[in-house]
Design a protein around this motif. Structure first.
Motif, PDB file in Angstrom:
ATOM      1  N   GLY A  59      25.758  12.320  31.915  1.00  0.00           N
ATOM      2  CA  GLY A  59      26.170  11.409  30.862  1.00  0.00           C
ATOM      3  C   GLY A  59      25.235  10.215  30.759  1.00  0.00           C
ATOM      4  N   TYR A  60      25.057   9.705  29.530  1.00  0.00           N
ATOM      5  CA  TYR A  60      24.193   8.544  29.289  1.00  0.00           C
ATOM      6  C   TYR A  60      24.735   7.792  28.080  1.00  0.00           C
ATOM      7  CZ  TYR A  60      20.156   5.753  28.041  1.00  0.00           C
ATOM      8  OH  TYR A  60      19.333   4.697  27.724  1.00  0.00           O
ATOM      9  N   GLY A  61      24.840   6.480  28.198  1.00  0.00           N
ATOM     10  CA  GLY A  61      25.379   5.693  27.085  1.00  0.00           C
ATOM     11  C   GLY A  61      26.836   6.047  26.856  1.00  0.00           C
ATOM     12  N   ASN A  62      27.175   6.418  25.628  1.00  0.00           N
ATOM     13  CA  ASN A  62      28.558   6.799  25.335  1.00  0.00           C
ATOM     14  C   ASN A  62      28.782   8.303  25.498  1.00  0.00           C
ATOM     15  OD1 ASN A  62      27.128   7.699  23.122  1.00  0.00           O
ATOM     16  ND2 ASN A  62      28.636   6.999  21.614  1.00  0.00           N
ATOM     17  N   ARG A  63      27.797   9.024  26.061  1.00  0.00           N
ATOM     18  CA  ARG A  63      27.897  10.476  26.234  1.00  0.00           C
ATOM     19  C   ARG A  63      28.535  10.822  27.586  1.00  0.00           C
ATOM     20  NH1 ARG A  63      26.957  13.724  21.839  1.00  0.00           N
ATOM     21  NH2 ARG A  63      25.370  12.759  20.574  1.00  0.00           N
ATOM     22  N   ALA A  64      29.318  11.881  27.592  1.00  0.00           N
ATOM     23  CA  ALA A  64      29.965  12.364  28.808  1.00  0.00           C
ATOM     24  C   ALA A  64      29.045  13.340  29.535  1.00  0.00           C
ATOM     25  CB  ALA A  64      31.274  13.067  28.448  1.00  0.00           C
ATOM     26  N   THR A  65      29.186  13.422  30.846  1.00  0.00           N
ATOM     27  CA  THR A  65      28.517  14.486  31.597  1.00  0.00           C
ATOM     28  C   THR A  65      29.089  15.796  31.084  1.00  0.00           C
ATOM     29  OG1 THR A  65      28.199  13.087  33.531  1.00  0.00           O
ATOM     30  CG2 THR A  65      28.164  15.475  33.894  1.00  0.00           C
ATOM     31  N   THR A  66      28.206  16.687  30.679  1.00  0.00           N
ATOM     32  CA  THR A  66      28.613  17.904  29.977  1.00  0.00           C
ATOM     33  C   THR A  66      28.091  19.136  30.698  1.00  0.00           C
ATOM     34  OG1 THR A  66      28.476  16.678  27.895  1.00  0.00           O
ATOM     35  CG2 THR A  66      28.538  19.075  27.731  1.00  0.00           C
ATOM     36  N   ILE A  67      28.934  20.167  30.805  1.00  0.00           N
ATOM     37  CA  ILE A  67      28.494  21.463  31.329  1.00  0.00           C
ATOM     38  C   ILE A  67      28.518  22.467  30.183  1.00  0.00           C
ATOM     39  CG2 ILE A  67      29.256  21.033  33.682  1.00  0.00           C
ATOM     40  CD1 ILE A  67      31.600  22.980  33.047  1.00  0.00           C
ATOM     41  N   GLY A  68      27.704  23.511  30.331  1.00  0.00           N
ATOM     42  CA  GLY A  68      27.679  24.502  29.271  1.00  0.00           C
ATOM     43  C   GLY A  68      26.889  25.739  29.643  1.00  0.00           C
ATOM     44  N   LEU A  69      26.684  26.581  28.656  1.00  0.00           N
ATOM     45  CA  LEU A  69      25.946  27.826  28.801  1.00  0.00           C
ATOM     46  C   LEU A  69      24.488  27.593  28.416  1.00  0.00           C
ATOM     47  CD1 LEU A  69      25.864  30.933  29.197  1.00  0.00           C
ATOM     48  CD2 LEU A  69      26.451  31.124  26.777  1.00  0.00           C
ATOM     49  N   HIS A  70      23.577  27.967  29.310  1.00  0.00           N
ATOM     50  CA  HIS A  70      22.134  27.845  29.094  1.00  0.00           C
ATOM     51  C   HIS A  70      21.603  29.237  28.762  1.00  0.00           C
ATOM     52  CE1 HIS A  70      17.943  26.638  30.292  1.00  0.00           C
ATOM     53  NE2 HIS A  70      17.885  27.903  30.626  1.00  0.00           N
ATOM     54  N   ALA A  71      20.938  29.394  27.632  1.00  0.00           N
ATOM     55  CA  ALA A  71      20.304  30.658  27.241  1.00  0.00           C
ATOM     56  C   ALA A  71      18.891  30.329  26.785  1.00  0.00           C
ATOM     57  CB  ALA A  71      21.075  31.334  26.123  1.00  0.00           C
ATOM     58  N   SER A  72      17.923  31.076  27.310  1.00  0.00           N
ATOM     59  CA  SER A  72      16.540  30.729  27.014  1.00  0.00           C
ATOM     60  C   SER A  72      15.637  31.961  27.018  1.00  0.00           C
ATOM     61  CB  SER A  72      16.061  29.713  28.070  1.00  0.00           C
ATOM     62  OG  SER A  72      14.803  29.224  27.741  1.00  0.00           O
ATOM     63  N   PRO A  73      15.382  32.557  25.846  1.00  0.00           N
ATOM     64  CA  PRO A  73      14.383  33.625  25.784  1.00  0.00           C
ATOM     65  C   PRO A  73      12.990  33.022  25.943  1.00  0.00           C
ATOM     66  CG  PRO A  73      15.247  33.160  23.599  1.00  0.00           C
ATOM     67  CD  PRO A  73      16.006  32.301  24.559  1.00  0.00           C
ATOM     68  N   PHE A  74      12.087  33.750  26.641  1.00  0.00           N
ATOM     69  CA  PHE A  74      10.751  33.204  26.873  1.00  0.00           C
ATOM     70  C   PHE A  74       9.673  34.275  26.779  1.00  0.00           C
ATOM     71  CE2 PHE A  74      12.383  34.261  31.105  1.00  0.00           C
ATOM     72  CZ  PHE A  74      11.329  34.973  31.665  1.00  0.00           C
ATOM     73  N   VAL A  75       8.452  33.799  26.594  1.00  0.00           N
ATOM     74  CA  VAL A  75       7.244  34.622  26.628  1.00  0.00           C
ATOM     75  C   VAL A  75       6.355  34.029  27.705  1.00  0.00           C
ATOM     76  CG1 VAL A  75       5.205  35.359  25.342  1.00  0.00           C
ATOM     77  CG2 VAL A  75       7.392  35.172  24.178  1.00  0.00           C
ATOM     78  N   SER A  76       5.819  34.887  28.565  1.00  0.00           N
ATOM     79  CA  SER A  76       4.998  34.421  29.675  1.00  0.00           C
ATOM     80  C   SER A  76       3.642  35.116  29.629  1.00  0.00           C
ATOM     81  CB  SER A  76       5.710  34.737  30.997  1.00  0.00           C
ATOM     82  OG  SER A  76       4.958  34.291  32.078  1.00  0.00           O
ATOM     83  N   ILE A  77       2.598  34.323  29.656  1.00  0.00           N
ATOM     84  CA  ILE A  77       1.231  34.857  29.664  1.00  0.00           C
ATOM     85  C   ILE A  77       0.499  34.203  30.832  1.00  0.00           C
ATOM     86  CG2 ILE A  77      -0.929  35.069  28.393  1.00  0.00           C
ATOM     87  CD1 ILE A  77       0.753  34.828  25.819  1.00  0.00           C
ATOM     88  N   GLY A  78       0.258  34.980  31.878  1.00  0.00           N
ATOM     89  CA  GLY A  78      -0.405  34.430  33.065  1.00  0.00           C
ATOM     90  C   GLY A  78       0.441  33.359  33.724  1.00  0.00           C
ATOM     91  N   PHE A  79      -0.113  32.176  33.891  1.00  0.00           N
ATOM     92  CA  PHE A  79       0.585  31.071  34.544  1.00  0.00           C
ATOM     93  C   PHE A  79       1.451  30.278  33.561  1.00  0.00           C
ATOM     94  CE2 PHE A  79      -3.190  31.802  37.089  1.00  0.00           C
ATOM     95  CZ  PHE A  79      -2.649  31.846  38.362  1.00  0.00           C
ATOM     96  N   PHE A  80       1.333  30.521  32.278  1.00  0.00           N
ATOM     97  CA  PHE A  80       1.981  29.718  31.248  1.00  0.00           C
ATOM     98  C   PHE A  80       3.150  30.479  30.620  1.00  0.00           C
ATOM     99  CE2 PHE A  80       2.378  28.373  26.794  1.00  0.00           C
ATOM    100  CZ  PHE A  80       2.587  27.004  26.976  1.00  0.00           C
ATOM    101  N   SER A  81       4.266  29.765  30.383  1.00  0.00           N
ATOM    102  CA  SER A  81       5.379  30.371  29.647  1.00  0.00           C
ATOM    103  C   SER A  81       5.920  29.369  28.628  1.00  0.00           C
ATOM    104  CB  SER A  81       6.499  30.822  30.594  1.00  0.00           C
ATOM    105  OG  SER A  81       7.125  29.728  31.188  1.00  0.00           O
ATOM    106  N   ALA A  82       6.438  29.899  27.548  1.00  0.00           N
ATOM    107  CA  ALA A  82       7.060  29.087  26.497  1.00  0.00           C
ATOM    108  C   ALA A  82       8.435  29.678  26.212  1.00  0.00           C
ATOM    109  CB  ALA A  82       6.211  29.094  25.238  1.00  0.00           C
ATOM    110  N   ALA A  83       9.438  28.792  26.100  1.00  0.00           N
ATOM    111  CA  ALA A  83      10.814  29.247  25.925  1.00  0.00           C
ATOM    112  C   ALA A  83      11.524  28.461  24.837  1.00  0.00           C
ATOM    113  CB  ALA A  83      11.573  29.078  27.239  1.00  0.00           C
ATOM    114  N   LEU A  84      12.406  29.140  24.137  1.00  0.00           N
ATOM    115  CA  LEU A  84      13.335  28.498  23.219  1.00  0.00           C
ATOM    116  C   LEU A  84      14.616  28.280  24.012  1.00  0.00           C
ATOM    117  CD1 LEU A  84      14.399  27.576  20.465  1.00  0.00           C
ATOM    118  CD2 LEU A  84      15.068  29.953  20.063  1.00  0.00           C
TER     119      LEU A  84
END
Length: 183
Positions: free
Chosen positions: A117-142
């Motif tokens: 939490g920060y400011g007026n925001r509450a500490t929040t839990i949730g579902l993390h989903a992240s498709p990624f592409v990995s090329i060598g040492f580098f990866s990029a994810a949404l």
């Protein structure tokens, strides 16, 4: 009698080892004959941009630790786990962990996250989903974070969307990486 002598000579000759017998090689593997590794650990920095649908876009900076096992062929189909820790806009933290799946250069992380939490925001839990592409040492994810519940007073964060990149070296645990031994 000649038959018995020939039979005895054959039996004696077959009991002697052949003159060209090979001596076995030592059983301990040398660095030159280790097999391609199938178990990897990766550790490296994360960076990118992230934002909640009801808030402004911020930078993200942190690190990720991951483990992947390729049961059949290295860098084919793999299963593993990930853990991330990062600062969001240098104001609060976000942590995520869970399983991941890889197929060649494509993959996905599916797990849980906790955003402080920060400011007026509450500490929040949730579902993390992240498709990624990995090329060598580098990866990029949404990254997609779907809030589930608030743990403190305040307004829970909204849907989190981000583009997160990582630079991680795959460290082999049980063999070589493309012919290079690391242990």
């Amino acid at each position: 009698m000649a038959f018995a002598a020939g039979l005895t000579a054959t039996a004696v000759a077959s009991a002697e080892p052949p003159a060209f017998a090979l001596t076995p090689e030592p059983s301990s593997p040398s660095r030159g004959n280790l097999r391609q590794a199938k178990n990897f650990v990766g550790l490296g920095p994360l960076f990118g941009i992230t934002g909640h649908t009801d808030d402004t876009i911020s930078g993200a900076l942190g690190f990720e630790l991951s483990y992947v096992r390729y049961p059949v062929e290295a860098f084919g189909f793999g299963l593993g786990a990930f853990a991330q820790a990062q600062s969001v806009g240098f104001t609060h933290g976000r942590w995520a962990f869970g399983p991941q799946i890889n197929f060649m250069m494509f993959g996905a992380e599916i797990g849980a996250y906790l955003e402080e939490g920060y400011g007026n925001r509450a500490t929040t839990i949730g579902l993390h989903a992240s498709p990624f592409v990995s090329i060598g040492f580098f990866s990029a994810a949404l990254r997609i974070g779907v809030p589930v519940s608030a743990f403190s007073e305040g307004t829970p964060y909204g849907l989190d969307l981000g583009l997160i990149c990582a630079i991680k070296a795959p460290i082999p645990l049980d063999g070589q990486l493309f012919g290079l031994a690391f242990h």
